[in-house]
Design a protein around this motif. Structure first.
Motif, PDB file in Angstrom:
ATOM      1  N   ASP A  95      53.214  59.910  94.559  1.00  0.00           N
ATOM      2  CA  ASP A  95      53.550  58.163  93.189  1.00  0.00           C
ATOM      3  C   ASP A  95      54.227  58.472  91.948  1.00  0.00           C
ATOM      4  O   ASP A  95      53.828  58.053  91.164  1.00  0.00           O
ATOM      5  CB  ASP A  95      52.464  58.521  92.888  1.00  0.00           C
ATOM      6  N   SER A  96      54.619  59.763  91.767  1.00  0.00           N
ATOM      7  CA  SER A  96      55.152  59.932  90.642  1.00  0.00           C
ATOM      8  C   SER A  96      56.453  60.089  89.836  1.00  0.00           C
ATOM      9  O   SER A  96      57.732  59.735  91.121  1.00  0.00           O
ATOM     10  CB  SER A  96      55.253  61.995  90.471  1.00  0.00           C
ATOM     11  N   ALA A  97      56.732  59.690  89.365  1.00  0.00           N
ATOM     12  CA  ALA A  97      58.083  59.288  88.333  1.00  0.00           C
ATOM     13  C   ALA A  97      59.079  59.874  89.150  1.00  0.00           C
ATOM     14  O   ALA A  97      60.032  59.403  88.576  1.00  0.00           O
ATOM     15  CB  ALA A  97      57.769  58.644  87.262  1.00  0.00           C
ATOM     16  N   LEU A  98      58.840  61.436  88.404  1.00  0.00           N
ATOM     17  CA  LEU A  98      59.439  62.558  88.933  1.00  0.00           C
ATOM     18  C   LEU A  98      60.172  61.759  90.146  1.00  0.00           C
ATOM     19  O   LEU A  98      61.502  62.422  90.576  1.00  0.00           O
ATOM     20  CB  LEU A  98      59.523  64.198  88.572  1.00  0.00           C
ATOM     21  N   SER A  99      59.128  61.851  91.366  1.00  0.00           N
ATOM     22  CA  SER A  99      59.192  62.167  93.174  1.00  0.00           C
ATOM     23  C   SER A  99      60.492  60.478  92.798  1.00  0.00           C
ATOM     24  O   SER A  99      61.281  60.783  93.915  1.00  0.00           O
ATOM     25  CB  SER A  99      57.933  62.386  93.732  1.00  0.00           C
ATOM     26  N   GLU A 100      60.009  59.800  92.256  1.00  0.00           N
ATOM     27  CA  GLU A 100      60.589  58.143  92.275  1.00  0.00           C
ATOM     28  C   GLU A 100      61.936  58.526  92.081  1.00  0.00           C
ATOM     29  O   GLU A 100      63.008  58.075  92.420  1.00  0.00           O
ATOM     30  CB  GLU A 100      59.540  57.120  91.505  1.00  0.00           C
ATOM     31  N   LEU A 101      62.414  59.455  91.086  1.00  0.00           N
ATOM     32  CA  LEU A 101      63.552  59.612  90.536  1.00  0.00           C
ATOM     33  C   LEU A 101      64.199  60.355  91.686  1.00  0.00           C
ATOM     34  O   LEU A 101      65.962  59.954  91.626  1.00  0.00           O
ATOM     35  CB  LEU A 101      63.709  60.845  89.360  1.00  0.00           C
ATOM     36  N   GLU A 138      49.783  64.646  85.506  1.00  0.00           N
ATOM     37  CA  GLU A 138      51.058  64.696  87.055  1.00  0.00           C
ATOM     38  C   GLU A 138      51.988  63.814  87.799  1.00  0.00           C
ATOM     39  O   GLU A 138      52.343  64.265  88.381  1.00  0.00           O
ATOM     40  CB  GLU A 138      49.383  64.987  87.373  1.00  0.00           C
ATOM     41  N   ARG A 139      51.388  62.458  87.504  1.00  0.00           N
ATOM     42  CA  ARG A 139      51.552  61.130  87.535  1.00  0.00           C
ATOM     43  C   ARG A 139      52.810  61.150  87.212  1.00  0.00           C
ATOM     44  O   ARG A 139      53.862  60.283  87.727  1.00  0.00           O
ATOM     45  CB  ARG A 139      50.816  60.057  87.489  1.00  0.00           C
ATOM     46  N   GLY A 176      67.431  58.343  93.123  1.00  0.00           N
ATOM     47  CA  GLY A 176      68.823  58.728  92.280  1.00  0.00           C
ATOM     48  C   GLY A 176      68.004  57.932  90.732  1.00  0.00           C
ATOM     49  O   GLY A 176      69.122  57.935  89.765  1.00  0.00           O
ATOM     50  N   ALA A 177      67.068  56.758  90.437  1.00  0.00           N
ATOM     51  CA  ALA A 177      67.275  56.322  89.132  1.00  0.00           C
ATOM     52  C   ALA A 177      66.142  55.689  89.546  1.00  0.00           C
ATOM     53  O   ALA A 177      65.239  55.118  90.395  1.00  0.00           O
ATOM     54  CB  ALA A 177      68.627  55.423  89.042  1.00  0.00           C
ATOM     55  N   ILE A 178      65.412  55.626  87.864  1.00  0.00           N
ATOM     56  CA  ILE A 178      64.073  54.467  87.629  1.00  0.00           C
ATOM     57  C   ILE A 178      64.683  53.882  86.423  1.00  0.00           C
ATOM     58  O   ILE A 178      64.697  54.090  85.578  1.00  0.00           O
ATOM     59  CB  ILE A 178      62.897  55.936  87.133  1.00  0.00           C
ATOM     60  N   ALA A 179      64.157  52.058  86.124  1.00  0.00           N
ATOM     61  CA  ALA A 179      64.129  51.556  85.585  1.00  0.00           C
ATOM     62  C   ALA A 179      62.763  51.214  84.303  1.00  0.00           C
ATOM     63  O   ALA A 179      61.949  51.719  85.040  1.00  0.00           O
ATOM     64  CB  ALA A 179      64.644  50.206  85.495  1.00  0.00           C
ATOM     65  N   ALA A 180      63.025  51.572  82.994  1.00  0.00           N
ATOM     66  CA  ALA A 180      61.116  51.393  83.333  1.00  0.00           C
ATOM     67  C   ALA A 180      60.689  52.636  82.664  1.00  0.00           C
ATOM     68  O   ALA A 180      59.750  52.312  83.144  1.00  0.00           O
ATOM     69  CB  ALA A 180      60.594  50.243  82.567  1.00  0.00           C
ATOM     70  N   PRO A 181      61.641  53.817  82.848  1.00  0.00           N
ATOM     71  CA  PRO A 181      60.627  55.629  82.389  1.00  0.00           C
ATOM     72  C   PRO A 181      59.449  55.329  82.036  1.00  0.00           C
ATOM     73  O   PRO A 181      59.372  54.928  80.614  1.00  0.00           O
ATOM     74  CB  PRO A 181      61.782  56.095  82.738  1.00  0.00           C
TER      75      PRO A 181
END
Length: 334
Positions: free
Chosen positions: A83-89, A74-75, A93-98
């Motif tokens: 705090d999820s990776a999807l929410s950050e994306l 879920e995170r 608009g971008a995330i490094a080291a997904p």
């Protein structure tokens, strides 16, 4: 756990309703007198584990591992956890080291997108946002969101506009957003299956938003999974017999925008509409990730197109109910 609006559960587990344990260990092992039961959620969908083990400590330990794995995933995939990776994306608009799980699920999404000619597309989140914003307004036009806003949202949709590898995930246009609600519950189900198999589970039915069978029931019979258009149905309209297979179900009845039943929650990435081509679509596949993605896509495809897709995939089977109530099955081998 997620608190946002999700697809309604439309799968009834007949084995559990009949008093049979969802999980059995060791083929012919007898069920424990008082099974350990866990109920919870995975991305907003009901999840349930019933463990029949004489070793109560080991059963509790296994449940703890399952709960921890669901929370970890879920995170990664949740739309509603900041705090999820999807929410950050979606926020940046971008995330490094997904996370590796995100990359694997995007790869599976791309496969489904290509195989369904774009009917499955997780970049439809701007359309969802448009519908939600439009129909939450007090003076909302009941006909539809304005055409100019629809065209603007559609310009942000298309998996070809998402670039990703193990080092980076990036949107190529500002304003894009991703939802994995049409595939992530299947992926979580598959990860729990992997965890249980690694722990030596030989006979199980895993329900984590979508359903997947490990082997048979402990007595050798296939697992029975009942299908219904909505979760309040007293009896299923169809019963599947599963051995080492998964099933996922989609229905526009799961949620509607606005006061009428006109605008369902399964959004067409090509037109922006919410077609009601089927009352229910259930897909059987070797794994729950595939079943989940295709049940979403097939909800947006007419029956002849679904038949063509199944003709090219011997590992897929479909059980669907038309808007008139007619029942059809194809691609079935068992």
């Amino acid at each position: 756990m997620d608190r946002g609006v999700k697809r309604r559960r439309v799968i009834c587990i007949i084995a559990a309703a009949a008093g049979l344990p969802l999980f059995g260990f060791g083929g012919g092992a007898e069920a424990a007198a008082s099974p350990i039961t866990w109920t919870g959620q995975a991305l907003g969908a009901p999840g349930k584990l019933i463990l029949s083990l004489e070793d109560r400590t080991e059963a509790a330990r296994l449940i703890d591992r399952v709960v921890a794995e669901v929370s970890r995933l879920e995170r990664v995939f949740s739309l509603y956890r900041p705090d999820s990776a999807l929410s950050e994306l979606n926020r940046t608009g971008a995330i490094a080291a997904p996370p590796a799980d995100l990359v694997r699920l995007l790869e599976a999404s791309r496969d489904a997108w290509e195989a369904t000619n774009g009917a499955f597309d997780p970049t439809v989140q701007p359309l969802w946002t448009l519908y939600a914003r439009h129909f939450s307004a007090a003076d909302a036009d009941p006909a539809a969101p304005p055409k100019v806003e629809m065209m603007r949202a559609l310009s942000l949709v298309g998996l070809d506009k998402l670039k990703f590898n193990r080092d980076r995930v990036v949107f190529t246009r500002p304003g894009m957003a991703l939802t994995l609600n049409g595939i992530a519950q299947g992926y979580i189900t598959d990860r729990i299956v992997d965890l249980l198999k690694d722990a030596g589970v030989a006979n199980s039915l895993v329900s984590m938003g979508e359903t997947r069978a490990i082997g048979t029931q402990p007595d050798g019979r296939p697992w029975g999974v009942g299908l219904a258009t909505n979760e309040d149905a007293g009896t299923p309209d169809s019963i599947l017999r599963l051995v080492n297979r998964a099933v996922a179900t989609s229905s526009q009845d799961g949620f509607h925008f606005g006061e009428s039943d006109r605008f369902g929650h399964i959004l067409d990435p090509l037109s922006g509409g919410t077609p009601r081509l089927h009352r229910r679509v259930s897909v059987v596949a070797p794994n729950a990730t595939t079943a989940d993605a295709y049940s979403t896509a097939f909800s947006l495809m007419d029956t002849p197109a679904i038949r063509v897709a199944c003709d090219g995939r011997a590992d897929l089977a479909v059980d669907l109910i038309s808007p008139s109530g007619a029942h059809a099955r194809f691609g079935w081998t068992g």
